[in-house]
Design a protein around this motif. Structure first.
Motif, PDB file in Angstrom:
ATOM      1  N   GLN A   1      -1.266  -1.516  -5.728  1.00 10.83           N
ATOM      2  CA  GLN A   1      -1.132  -2.888  -6.413  1.00 10.83           C
ATOM      3  C   GLN A   1      -0.920  -3.714  -5.077  1.00 10.83           C
ATOM      4  OE1 GLN A   1       1.348  -2.181 -10.272  1.00 10.83           O
ATOM      5  NE2 GLN A   1       1.922  -0.427  -8.798  1.00 10.83           N
ATOM      6  N   SER A   2      -1.957  -4.254  -4.622  1.00 15.96           N
ATOM      7  CA  SER A   2      -1.864  -5.288  -3.433  1.00 15.96           C
ATOM      8  C   SER A   2      -1.218  -6.527  -3.957  1.00 15.96           C
ATOM      9  CB  SER A   2      -3.261  -5.423  -2.825  1.00 15.96           C
ATOM     10  OG  SER A   2      -4.251  -5.949  -3.957  1.00 15.96           O
TER      11      SER A   2
ATOM     12  N   CYS B   1       1.327  -6.775  -5.200  1.00 19.72           N
ATOM     13  CA  CYS B   1       2.906  -6.733  -4.867  1.00 19.72           C
ATOM     14  C   CYS B   1       3.469  -6.558  -3.481  1.00 19.72           C
ATOM     15  CB  CYS B   1       3.679  -5.361  -5.643  1.00 19.72           C
ATOM     16  SG  CYS B   1       3.763  -5.511  -7.539  1.00 19.72           S
ATOM     17  N   MET B   2       2.257  -6.593  -2.612  1.00 22.16           N
ATOM     18  CA  MET B   2       2.755  -6.416  -1.236  1.00 22.16           C
ATOM     19  C   MET B   2       2.085  -7.760  -0.377  1.00 22.16           C
ATOM     20  SD  MET B   2       0.790  -2.650  -0.616  1.00 22.16           S
ATOM     21  CE  MET B   2       0.467  -1.703  -1.871  1.00 22.16           C
TER      22      MET B   2
ATOM     23  N   CYS C   1       8.591  -6.770  -6.610  1.00 24.80           N
ATOM     24  CA  CYS C   1       7.287  -6.873  -6.384  1.00 24.80           C
ATOM     25  C   CYS C   1       7.022  -8.536  -5.798  1.00 24.80           C
ATOM     26  CB  CYS C   1       6.553  -6.711  -7.863  1.00 24.80           C
ATOM     27  SG  CYS C   1       4.702  -7.224  -7.632  1.00 24.80           S
TER      28      CYS C   1
ATOM     29  N   GLY D   1       7.886  -4.349  -3.735  1.00 19.33           N
ATOM     30  CA  GLY D   1       7.063  -5.267  -2.696  1.00 19.33           C
ATOM     31  C   GLY D   1       6.856  -4.603  -1.319  1.00 19.33           C
ATOM     32  N   LYS D   2       7.817  -5.302  -0.393  1.00 16.79           N
ATOM     33  CA  LYS D   2       7.519  -4.729   0.911  1.00 16.79           C
ATOM     34  C   LYS D   2       8.961  -4.937   1.777  1.00 16.79           C
ATOM     35  CE  LYS D   2       4.779  -6.041   5.147  1.00 16.79           C
ATOM     36  NZ  LYS D   2       3.849  -6.900   5.866  1.00 16.79           N
TER      37      LYS D   2
ATOM     38  N   GLY E   1       5.118  -0.104  -2.799  1.00 17.05           N
ATOM     39  CA  GLY E   1       4.598  -1.146  -2.228  1.00 17.05           C
ATOM     40  C   GLY E   1       4.032  -0.982  -0.857  1.00 17.05           C
ATOM     41  N   GLU E   2       5.048  -1.481   0.054  1.00  8.17           N
ATOM     42  CA  GLU E   2       4.653  -1.030   1.596  1.00  8.17           C
ATOM     43  C   GLU E   2       6.025  -1.031   2.228  1.00  8.17           C
ATOM     44  OE1 GLU E   2       2.206  -2.965   5.451  1.00  8.17           O
ATOM     45  OE2 GLU E   2       2.363  -4.007   3.602  1.00  8.17           O
TER      46      GLU E   2
ATOM     47  N   GLY F   1       1.249   3.020  -2.905  1.00  5.95           N
ATOM     48  CA  GLY F   1       1.754   2.080  -1.962  1.00  5.95           C
ATOM     49  C   GLY F   1       1.054   2.676  -0.429  1.00  5.95           C
TER      50      GLY F   1
END
Length: 444
Positions: free
Chosen positions: A82-83, A85-86, A107, A129-130, A151-152, A210
């Protein structure tokens, strides 16, 4: 420890495949996840962060399932990235210390770690999110029952910083009791567990949809090399003296098996085994096999045999392979199939030793092999104990009065059950084939 970047990372325990109270929750089976694998052990050593688990007293195999229940294991393709959210940039990042709910990285947000020493997250860490650990960040330990990366998770370091344990900046301490954790995936992955929570096991580090971004080794440090040429037309043939050859047993001696005892209807056919002075011995359960040594009062008591009669067939400075099938039984009910002291603390581990006496009546003990903590078993679980050993000319001297071999080490109240014992020279299969030296090489 190979784990998947797309799904569950199981740390040091087998996930349960079903349990009362979680009968409707699908489980992630990390053994079926192949794409995008990452070696976390290497990452921890080379990239300046660690993953630890609090003391665990259960055995490694905790698998159990509900009767008549079929649970489909989630596959690596079940989770999608889910890019959205990153965030691609952390120029307008939020400080971790300012989050109202520090257990969730929202996110679309980039959150930078600005806390040091210890961060306690009793509700877990769910990264949608990140979450970024900036380069040069001071050491921090994250205490959390699980980490769920949707996420990341990004951990940065300065390129000129040497990679060493002293420069570790991030440590994840996975905490909690024996209860499994549950998490509901975000967004497009929300229905992956039937619209409900996913049971991720206990003390788990999960990457589902992620990614981990960890940079520590300087770009100038090459971690791989190109193969410029591969020659397959010519075969390598070893010449005499370029390879080890099987060593034959002395004339008149069994080759390569020197001694083999399975304790069937006997406490030793050619050589009598005992438990040493002050102990009792008997067969295991209602069988007529196995040597059970009980009433041990000190750790150096255990299965014991006089092998003086074998000396004429033993050679000094030569490798011998010993193998034993053993079980350790603790009479305390609460310890049944629980880790042994050796597995928990690295002490009171099983050992193989010899003792010999010279004509001057001096006695000498020599340890030959010792079980490591990493290979230590649980109580009441059969295991293999083996090693390559050698004997010295002094130990095998013709004038010695006797030569005995024995096992010892476990706690004094633990029964040692010896199912089988063998001592042999390495067989032909242990040596290379001089006519085809490359036969066992993996090419590709």
């Amino acid at each position: 420890m190979k784990v998947s970047l797309w799904a569950l990372i199981g740390l040091a325990s087998t996930l349960r495949k079903g349990e009362a109270g979680h009968s409707s929750v699908p489980h992630v089976d990390s053994s079926s996840l192949v794409p995008g694998s990452l070696d976390l052990d290497e990452v921890e050593e080379e990239h300046g962060f660690e993953i630890w688990r609090e003391n665990e007293t259960k055995g490694e195999d905790e698998s159990e399932s509900l009767p008549n229940q079929v649970v489909r294991a989630l596959q690596s393709t079940d989770f999608v990235e889910q890019s959205e959210c990153m965030p691609s940039s952390c120029d307008t990042a939020t400080a971790f210390s300012t989050l109202v709910d520090q257990s969730v990285i929202p996110c679309g947000e980039c959150v930078t770690m600005d806390m040091v020493d210890t961060v306690a997250l009793s509700s877990g860490l769910n990264i949608i999110g990140k979450l970024q650990f900036p380069a040069g960040h001071e050491f921090v330990t994250i205490h959390t029952p699980f980490v769920f990366v949707q996420g990341e998770l990004e951990i940065l370091s300065n390129p000129d910083t040497s990679v060493s344990p002293s420069n570790a900046a991030v440590k994840f301490m996975l905490t909690g009791d024996a209860n499994d954790s549950e998490i509901i995936p975000h967004g497009a992955n929300a229905a992956k567990c039937g619209g409900g929570p996913c049971n991720i096991g206990k003390k788990a580090f999960v990457v589902a949809g992620g990614k981990l971004s960890i940079t520590a080794i300087p770009p100038s440090c090459a971690t791989w090399s190109k193969i410029t040429d591969l020659r397959t037309s010519a075969r390598v043939t070893l010449q005499p003296g370029e390879y080890d050859e099987p060593i034959p047993a002395p004339d008149g001696c069994s080759d390569p098996l020197l001694y083999d005892e399975a304790f069937e209807n006997s406490f030793g056919h050619d050589i009598l085994w005992t438990g040493g002075l002050g102990t009792n011995i008997h067969h295991e359960g209602n069988t007529n096999s196995g040597l059970v040594v009980t009433k041990r009062k000190v750790t150096n008591q255990g299965p014991f045999a006089d092998i003086t009669s074998l000396k004429s067939c033993m050679m000094a400075g030569v490798d011998y392979i010993f193998n034993a099938r053993v079980k350790l039984s603790n009479p305390t009910p609460l310890t049944f199939e629980q880790p042994t002291t050796c597995k928990l603390t690295g002490t009171n581990c099983l050992e193989l030793s010899i003792e010999y006496q010279k004509l001057d009546e001096s006695k000498h003990e020599r340890p030959k092999a010792k079980m490591t903590q990493a290979s230590a078993p649980n109580y009441n679980t059969e295991f293999l104990f083996g090693a390559t050993v050698q004997f010295t000319p002094e130990e095998l001297h013709d004038d010695n009065v006797y030569l005995v071999i024995y096992m010892s080490g476990p706690d004094a109240d633990v029964d040692i059950i010896l199912e089988e014992f063998t001592l042999s020279l390495p067989g032909v299969e242990s040596y290379p084939n001089p006519a085809d030296a490359c036969a066992e090489l993996a090419i590709g």
